[in-house]
Enzyme design. Structure first.
Site, PDB file in Angstrom:
ATOM      1  N   ASP A  75       0.820  -1.204   0.000  1.00  0.00           N
ATOM      2  CA  ASP A  75       0.000   0.000   0.000  1.00  0.00           C
ATOM      3  C   ASP A  75       0.858   1.260   0.000  1.00  0.00           C
ATOM      4  OD1 ASP A  75      -2.222  -1.562  -0.032  1.00  0.00           O
ATOM      5  OD2 ASP A  75      -2.855  -1.143   2.023  1.00  0.00           O
ATOM      6  N   LYS A  80       2.806   6.197  -2.990  1.00  0.00           N
ATOM      7  CA  LYS A  80       3.865   6.892  -3.727  1.00  0.00           C
ATOM      8  C   LYS A  80       3.452   7.052  -5.194  1.00  0.00           C
ATOM      9  CE  LYS A  80       8.576   6.225  -5.460  1.00  0.00           C
ATOM     10  NZ  LYS A  80       9.728   5.300  -5.527  1.00  0.00           N
ATOM     11  N   ASN A 148      -4.450   8.680   1.913  1.00  0.00           N
ATOM     12  CA  ASN A 148      -4.747   7.971   3.157  1.00  0.00           C
ATOM     13  C   ASN A 148      -5.105   8.927   4.290  1.00  0.00           C
ATOM     14  OD1 ASN A 148      -4.696   5.262   2.614  1.00  0.00           O
ATOM     15  ND2 ASN A 148      -2.833   4.825   3.746  1.00  0.00           N
ATOM     16  N   ASP A 178      -0.745  13.432  21.677  1.00  0.00           N
ATOM     17  CA  ASP A 178       0.491  13.229  20.921  1.00  0.00           C
ATOM     18  C   ASP A 178       0.298  13.578  19.454  1.00  0.00           C
ATOM     19  OD1 ASP A 178       1.737  12.401  23.199  1.00  0.00           O
ATOM     20  OD2 ASP A 178       1.982  10.315  22.606  1.00  0.00           O
ATOM     21  N   THR A 189      -8.334   2.297   7.305  1.00  0.00           N
ATOM     22  CA  THR A 189      -7.796   1.008   7.765  1.00  0.00           C
ATOM     23  C   THR A 189      -6.290   1.070   7.983  1.00  0.00           C
ATOM     24  OG1 THR A 189      -7.738   0.323   5.437  1.00  0.00           O
ATOM     25  CG2 THR A 189      -9.606  -0.432   6.751  1.00  0.00           C
ATOM     26  N   ALA A 190      -5.739   2.285   8.023  1.00  0.00           N
ATOM     27  CA  ALA A 190      -4.293   2.449   8.205  1.00  0.00           C
ATOM     28  C   ALA A 190      -4.004   3.007   9.600  1.00  0.00           C
ATOM     29  CB  ALA A 190      -3.737   3.335   7.093  1.00  0.00           C
ATOM     30  N   SER A 192      -5.086   5.512  11.308  1.00  0.00           N
ATOM     31  CA  SER A 192      -6.260   5.858  12.102  1.00  0.00           C
ATOM     32  C   SER A 192      -6.812   4.638  12.836  1.00  0.00           C
ATOM     33  CB  SER A 192      -7.343   6.462  11.193  1.00  0.00           C
ATOM     34  OG  SER A 192      -8.530   6.700  11.913  1.00  0.00           O
ATOM     35  N   ALA A 213      -3.160   9.166  21.376  1.00  0.00           N
ATOM     36  CA  ALA A 213      -2.865   9.228  22.814  1.00  0.00           C
ATOM     37  C   ALA A 213      -3.363  10.530  23.432  1.00  0.00           C
ATOM     38  CB  ALA A 213      -1.367   9.054  23.059  1.00  0.00           C
TER      39      ALA A 213
END
Length: 294
Positions: A75, A80, A148, A178, A189-190, A192, A213
């Site tokens: 992915d 890229k 993304n 943070d 689905t990455a 996050s 956080a």
């Protein structure tokens, strides 16, 4: 059918993937396709992989035109590729040579079938929205669009940062955390997801904001229409922070205001006929799998 032009993209640190790369190139040559290869990747294939590319052309910095772009990797490689395709409206085929592969979902062993389907016009194209990032100070260095996500993050071991957030000019809250992730459905689905954000079905027309956080336990992810204008102003004890756009990060001074909005164009991703999102989701997330079973 007239000759098709394919632009090839890959990474230069997966030497053990050469057999699959050869298979893809041989398949394209068997279809009398015109092959264009990003210059750095071309040098890698010729010098490190000893692949004969005499019939291929090269290009640099997105200076190409093609009927399709092929991303050979995971992915990250597809992200890229999208940053090079930009607004050319060239459909991208993601060949999965990595691990998870939500975006790059064509198995390398199925490339011949996939290329054949293109010539039979037996495929679909999905439009995926992007986030555009602007600043009130120095412009973002490089491609300021995310397929993304956009992440606002503290630097290294610095204290948490404060992110004053407004939506369409209305104050929402000041995140003490943070970081903060603004994700498209494609990116849900990455990064996050790993921070507790929701899974969002592609093309649903929303964005998700998920804190990294957070200092307050009652902070929860929020889903917004992708027509929203998001404005973020960051304060930090280190006087700097990071903005990561699809993983491409750079340092910005505190007090910088970022404005996020939906891009004016979309990225096109090729999907094979019969591909189903929920089947892919179930398989990749291993929902229903029993670890006790062999």
């Amino acid at each position: 059918m007239s000759t098709l032009r394919f632009a090839l993209f890959g990474n230069v640190y997966q030497q053990h993937k050469s057999a699959a790369t050869r298979q893809i190139i041989d398949c394209l040559l068997n279809h009398d396709a015109q092959i264009l290869i990003e210059e750095e990747y071309y040098d890698f294939l010729c010098c490190s992989q000893l692949i004969d590319l005499k019939k291929a052309e090269t290009f640099t910095e997105g200076n190409f035109d093609a009927d399709f772009a092929i991303s050979m990797g995971g992915d990250g490689t597809l992200l890229k590729t999208a940053s090079q395709v930009r607004d050319k409206q060239i459909p991208i085929i993601g060949v999965n040579m990595g691990r998870l592969g939500f975006l790059a979902d064509v198995d390398a062993n199925a490339i011949e079938e996939t290329i054949g389907a293109l010539y039979r016009d037996d495929y679909s194209v999905e439009d995926r929205a992007l986030i555009h990032v602007e600043t009130d100070g120095e412009p973002i260095d490089g491609y300021a669009y995310a397929l993304n996500d956009v992440a606002i993050l503290k630097r290294d071991s610095a204290s948490m940062i404060s992110i004053r957030t407004t939506i369409n000019g209305e104050f929402l809250t000041t995140y003490q955390a943070d970081g903060l992730i603004i994700s498209t459905p494609t990116g849900s689905t990455a990064y996050s997801l790993s921070n507790g954000g929701p899974i969002i079905v592609p093309r649903t027309g929303v964005l998700a904001m998920t804190a990294v956080a957070p200092h307050s336990l009652n902070i929860r992810p929020i889903v917004l229409p992708d027509t929203a204008q998001i404005e973020l102003t960051v304060s930090s004890r280190s006087h700097t922070f990071l903005v990561a756009i699809d993983g491409r990060s750079e340092k910005l001074p505190e007090g910088t205001t970022l404005r996020l909005s939906r891009a004016s164009y979309m990225v096109k991703v090729v999907k094979r006929s019969g591909t189903r999102y929920f089947s892919t989701l179930r398989e990749k997330m291993m929902w229903g799998a029993d670890s006790r079973e062999e």
